[in-house]
Design an enzyme around this catalytic site. Structure first.
Site, PDB file in Angstrom:
ATOM      1  N   TYR A 167      57.151  84.994  51.369  1.00  0.00           N
ATOM      2  CA  TYR A 167      58.628  84.598  51.597  1.00  0.00           C
ATOM      3  C   TYR A 167      58.829  83.337  51.511  1.00  0.00           C
ATOM      4  CZ  TYR A 167      58.562  89.456  53.388  1.00  0.00           C
ATOM      5  OH  TYR A 167      58.435  90.760  53.733  1.00  0.00           O
TER       6      TYR A 167
ATOM      7  N   HIS B 139      49.721  92.188  53.002  1.00  0.00           N
ATOM      8  CA  HIS B 139      50.981  92.222  52.485  1.00  0.00           C
ATOM      9  C   HIS B 139      51.003  93.324  51.308  1.00  0.00           C
ATOM     10  CE1 HIS B 139      55.063  90.056  51.370  1.00  0.00           C
ATOM     11  NE2 HIS B 139      55.191  91.555  51.795  1.00  0.00           N
TER      12      HIS B 139
END
Length: 306
Positions: A51, A105
């Protein structure tokens, strides 16, 4: 009163609602929004190396003045970087000595998930993360193989979960329940934000009228009824307050949950059904390709993770 934390299979507890820093927040300075979320009562902040928001989370944590024990911080391992190196970089970005939760992730794009998990177990052993888990593991066989070859079971599995994909996710959720792996649910508001006007609208509005809530809050109560952690986000103070106010609402009845499940099983509004019908792996691969060209270009292929 905050939502009761949920007990993990490693003995730690996780707050039942998290403020996420992905989605449209990726790649932006979102310090002010994280600060506001913490000020309003979010104690669980969810971020990820991909991110590129970790440093802003770290800044907000520092400026909050709160003791480390008052916050629960989750971040995620991207891929194509040695895990020990990656977790230390994340800790440096966050300004922390340890993580409360560290997730793989996107295991779909990691060649050897079992080997990666062994490295995650060492991260926990070294005290760099209190709990370790996975994200986006929706293939039952992949999850069962990982559990079979692990010494430490994943504490959580963070997946997309909403009424329109519940029955698709149920098999992997059942495996999680069997091994006491807590499900974290993101994109739960899809019936409202992505698929408005569908069958789920009816039971959401009915439950909302009964308890004096908003349809958004009813969705979160539905997530809570499934025993999952809510992972959500907003840049609007009013919405953050709306989300946190779920803790003051009564639980949905079994009938209301069943009605939402049944409506979700009918699928989203006509014309966008195909979005949910896409195979998970195809969907993930397609997203990876698009993001490669839009965000990084050809040179960034090896860095892509979402």
């Amino acid at each position: 009163m905050p939502l009761e934390p949920i007990l993990l299979n490693d003995g730690n507890k996780i707050p039942a609602i998290a403020y996420g820093t992905g989605s449209k927040m990726k790649y932006h300075d979102i310090t002010q929004y994280i600060e506001q979320a913490i000020e309003l009562g979010f104690s669980h902040i969810d971020t990820a190396a991909f991110y590129q928001t970790e440093k802003y989370v770290g800044k907000a944590i520092k400026e909050s003045g709160l003791a480390r024990s008052e916050l629960f911080i989750t971040t995620k391992y991207p891929r194509d970087v040695p895990i020990q190196k990656s977790v230390k970089e994340s800790l440096a970005n966050l300004g922390l000595q340890y993580l409360d939760l560290y997730l793989i992730h996107q295991p779909l794009f990691i060649p050897d998930i079992v080997k990666a998990w062994k490295d995650f177990e060492k991260v926990q052993q070294d005290g760099l993360a209190k709990s370790i888990g996975i994200s986006n593991v929706v293939d039952v066989q992949q999850l069962e193989d990982l559990i079979k070859h692990s010494e430490v079971k994943p504490a959580v599995n963070q997946i997309e979960l909403h009424p329109y994909n519940y029955y698709k996710m149920k098999p992997v959720m059942d495996v999680c329940a069997k091994h006491k792996i807590v499900v974290e649910a993101y994109s739960s508001l899809s019936p409202i934000t992505t698929y408005p006007g569908g069958p789920v609208d009816v039971p959401l509005k009915a439950a909302a009228q009964r308890i004096g809530a908003t349809p958004t809050q009813v969705v979160f109560l539905w997530v809570k009824a499934k025993g999952a952690v809510i992972v959500t986000t907003s840049t609007t103070k009013a919405h953050m307050e709306e989300y946190l106010a779920v803790s003051d609402l009564p639980a949905l009845t079994k009938e209301e949950v069943a009605d939402i499940d049944a409506a979700g099983a009918k699928g989203p509004p006509s014309g966008i059904t195909t979005r949910l019908a896409i195979n998970t792996k195809e969907k993930a691969l397609g997203a990876m390709i698009v993001m490669t060209f839009l965000v990084y270009g050809l040179s960034g292929w090896g860095r892509v993770c979402y």
